[in-house]
Design a protein around this motif. Structure first.
Motif, PDB file in Angstrom:
ATOM      1  N   GLY A 118       0.789  -1.233   0.000  1.00  0.00           N
ATOM      2  CA  GLY A 118       0.000   0.000   0.000  1.00  0.00           C
ATOM      3  C   GLY A 118       0.821   1.283   0.000  1.00  0.00           C
ATOM      4  N   GLU A 119       2.135   1.179   0.200  1.00  0.00           N
ATOM      5  CA  GLU A 119       2.966   2.389   0.335  1.00  0.00           C
ATOM      6  C   GLU A 119       2.934   3.251  -0.940  1.00  0.00           C
ATOM      7  N   TYR A 121       0.762   3.129  -3.408  1.00  0.00           N
ATOM      8  CA  TYR A 121      -0.621   3.566  -3.682  1.00  0.00           C
ATOM      9  C   TYR A 121      -0.929   4.840  -2.898  1.00  0.00           C
ATOM     10  N   LYS A 122      -0.530   4.838  -1.639  1.00  0.00           N
ATOM     11  CA  LYS A 122      -0.777   5.996  -0.781  1.00  0.00           C
ATOM     12  C   LYS A 122      -0.037   7.227  -1.334  1.00  0.00           C
ATOM     13  N   TYR A 123       1.222   7.014  -1.732  1.00  0.00           N
ATOM     14  CA  TYR A 123       2.018   8.123  -2.271  1.00  0.00           C
ATOM     15  C   TYR A 123       1.404   8.631  -3.579  1.00  0.00           C
ATOM     16  N   HIS A 124       0.964   7.711  -4.427  1.00  0.00           N
ATOM     17  CA  HIS A 124       0.319   8.080  -5.708  1.00  0.00           C
ATOM     18  C   HIS A 124      -0.928   8.938  -5.455  1.00  0.00           C
ATOM     19  N   LEU A 125      -1.741   8.565  -4.463  1.00  0.00           N
ATOM     20  CA  LEU A 125      -2.942   9.362  -4.165  1.00  0.00           C
ATOM     21  C   LEU A 125      -2.549  10.753  -3.668  1.00  0.00           C
ATOM     22  N   ASN A 126      -1.476  10.807  -2.890  1.00  0.00           N
ATOM     23  CA  ASN A 126      -0.976  12.092  -2.401  1.00  0.00           C
ATOM     24  C   ASN A 126      -0.571  12.987  -3.580  1.00  0.00           C
ATOM     25  N   PHE A 169       1.555   1.135  -8.318  1.00  0.00           N
ATOM     26  CA  PHE A 169       0.593   1.310  -7.220  1.00  0.00           C
ATOM     27  C   PHE A 169      -0.593   0.353  -7.328  1.00  0.00           C
ATOM     28  N   ARG A 176      -7.982   0.152  -9.093  1.00  0.00           N
ATOM     29  CA  ARG A 176      -7.198   1.365  -8.830  1.00  0.00           C
ATOM     30  C   ARG A 176      -6.900   2.132 -10.120  1.00  0.00           C
TER      31      ARG A 176
END
Ligand SMILES: [Zn+2]
Ligand SMILES: [Zn+2]
Length: 369
Positions: A118-119, A121-126, A169, A176
């Motif tokens: 998930g790391e 994915y979280k950065y991509h959303l940010n 991601f 996603r």
């Protein structure tokens, strides 16, 4: 593939460019300076005319030194530079595996560790949120259709195509990809520097022998959703297998021809592509973007010609990759100068218009609508 014998035509233009340059060198020093000043004013006017007549697109960008991969807050720099250089559209790429990347002793980028679940994915959303803020407050529009691309150019308003460099991601969750599309993304690159379930990448160990079955599903999902599918960084085997799966033109957004004389010796050699690799992209009706890692704008134009000589003028684009490292288009106020260098180097206005944006518009219209 090489529509209507562009090779012979373009080579003749290169020769004329050389003749004109020699004539210039024969002029006296002071007369030469006056002639050069007049010539450069003419070049600038001709470049502006091309940029008015044809849409221009940087098919791979991170938006400069204060862009999406920097630590900078959303800001006006990108829109300001684009206006200054008359660049209509930048494909602004978020880099989901950014948190795990580093350079080795030779200066080559790569993943330095395995990302946590998930790391990325979280950065991509940010980063998508960062892009939303750029669009909301900093003078850029985000375009979602070919009609919007053309409208942004007609209005003289700098625009971005939201782009993602590497589907690292996804973690095998195609929903996603759908979410990214809903967030306004219209262009995605399959692989980058981090091993993933999609396919092999040029600077990593071969572990899949090309494209995986999940990678094939991801390409089909791109077509279904309406996303430009970018195969930059993928190995030649991955690309050739992607070409078999693809039913829309593919983009390979940033590279140069293998052993490019215009680039010279470079640590990026592993990211260059063979002639066959480039031809495979052209056969889909796609295009190959040339990055800006050349010692000068004139050498950059030579790099474009090297690729045109292989695939023809309908299959080459500009994908600077600024600002991953220093190059010949440091900021977008140099965009018009790049187009002027293309004209000076022997491209006709129509050819310069195709390379500077027309070829991408064709791919975008086919993939996205
Ligand atoms: Zn890249
Ligand atoms: Zn990049």
């Amino acid at each position: 593939m090489d529509c209507c014998g562009h090779h012979a035509l373009t080579r003749r233009h290169w020769m004329w460019g050389t003749v004109l340059a020699s004539l210039g060198a024969m002029l006296g020093a002071s007369a030469g300076r006056d002639a050069a000043a007049a010539q450069s004013a003419d070049d600038a006017a001709a470049a502006r005319d091309v940029l008015r007549r044809f849409i221009s697109v940087d098919v791979h960008s991170h938006g400069g030194t204060t862009g999406i991969i920097s630590m900078a807050a959303p800001n006006d720099d990108l829109a300001t530079g684009m206006r200054a250089g008359s660049l209509a559209v930048a494909c602004l790429a978020d880099v989901p595996d950014g948190p795990v990347l580093g350079r080795n002793a030779a200066g080559v980028l790569g993943a330095t560790r395995t990302p946590g679940p998930g790391e990325l994915y979280k950065y991509h959303l940010n980063r998508l949120a960062w892009m939303d803020e750029m669009v909301a407050r900093h003078g850029l529009r985000r375009v979602h259709t070919a009609a919007e691309l053309e409208a942004a150019h007609a209005a003289g308003q700098p625009a971005i195509v939201a782009d993602v460099e590497g589907l690292d991601f996804l973690e095998r969750k195609l929903e996603r990809l759908e979410e990214a599309h809903q967030r306004g993304v219209r262009h995605v690159q399959l692989v980058h520097y981090t091993p993933n379930d999609i396919g092999d990448y040029q600077t990593g160990a071969v572990t899949h022998d090309g494209l995986t079955s999940f990678g094939a599903e991801a390409i089909q999902a791109c077509h279904k959703l309406g996303l430009v599918c970018d195969v930059a960084h993928a190995t030649e085997d991955t690309v050739k297998q992607a070409v078999k799966v693809a039913t829309k033109p593919l983009l390979l957004s940033h590279t140069a021809i293998a052993d490019s004389k215009a680039m010279g010796p470079t640590p990026l050699r592993g990211r260059q592509v063979s002639r066959d690799h480039a031809r495979a992209i052209a056969e889909t009706g796609g295009s190959i973007g040339i990055w800006h890692f050349f010692p000068s704008l004139d050498k950059y134009v030579d790099g474009l010609k090297e690729m045109v000589d292989v695939v023809g003028v309908d299959h080459v684009s500009i994908g600077t990759d600024q600002q991953i490292a220093r190059g010949s288009v440091q900021t977008y106020d140099q965009w018009a100068q790049l187009v002027a260098a293309m004209l000076r180097g022997g491209f006709t206005p129509d050819e310069a218009g195709k390379i500077a944006g027309g070829n991408y518009l064709r791919i975008f219209r086919s993939a996205v609508g």
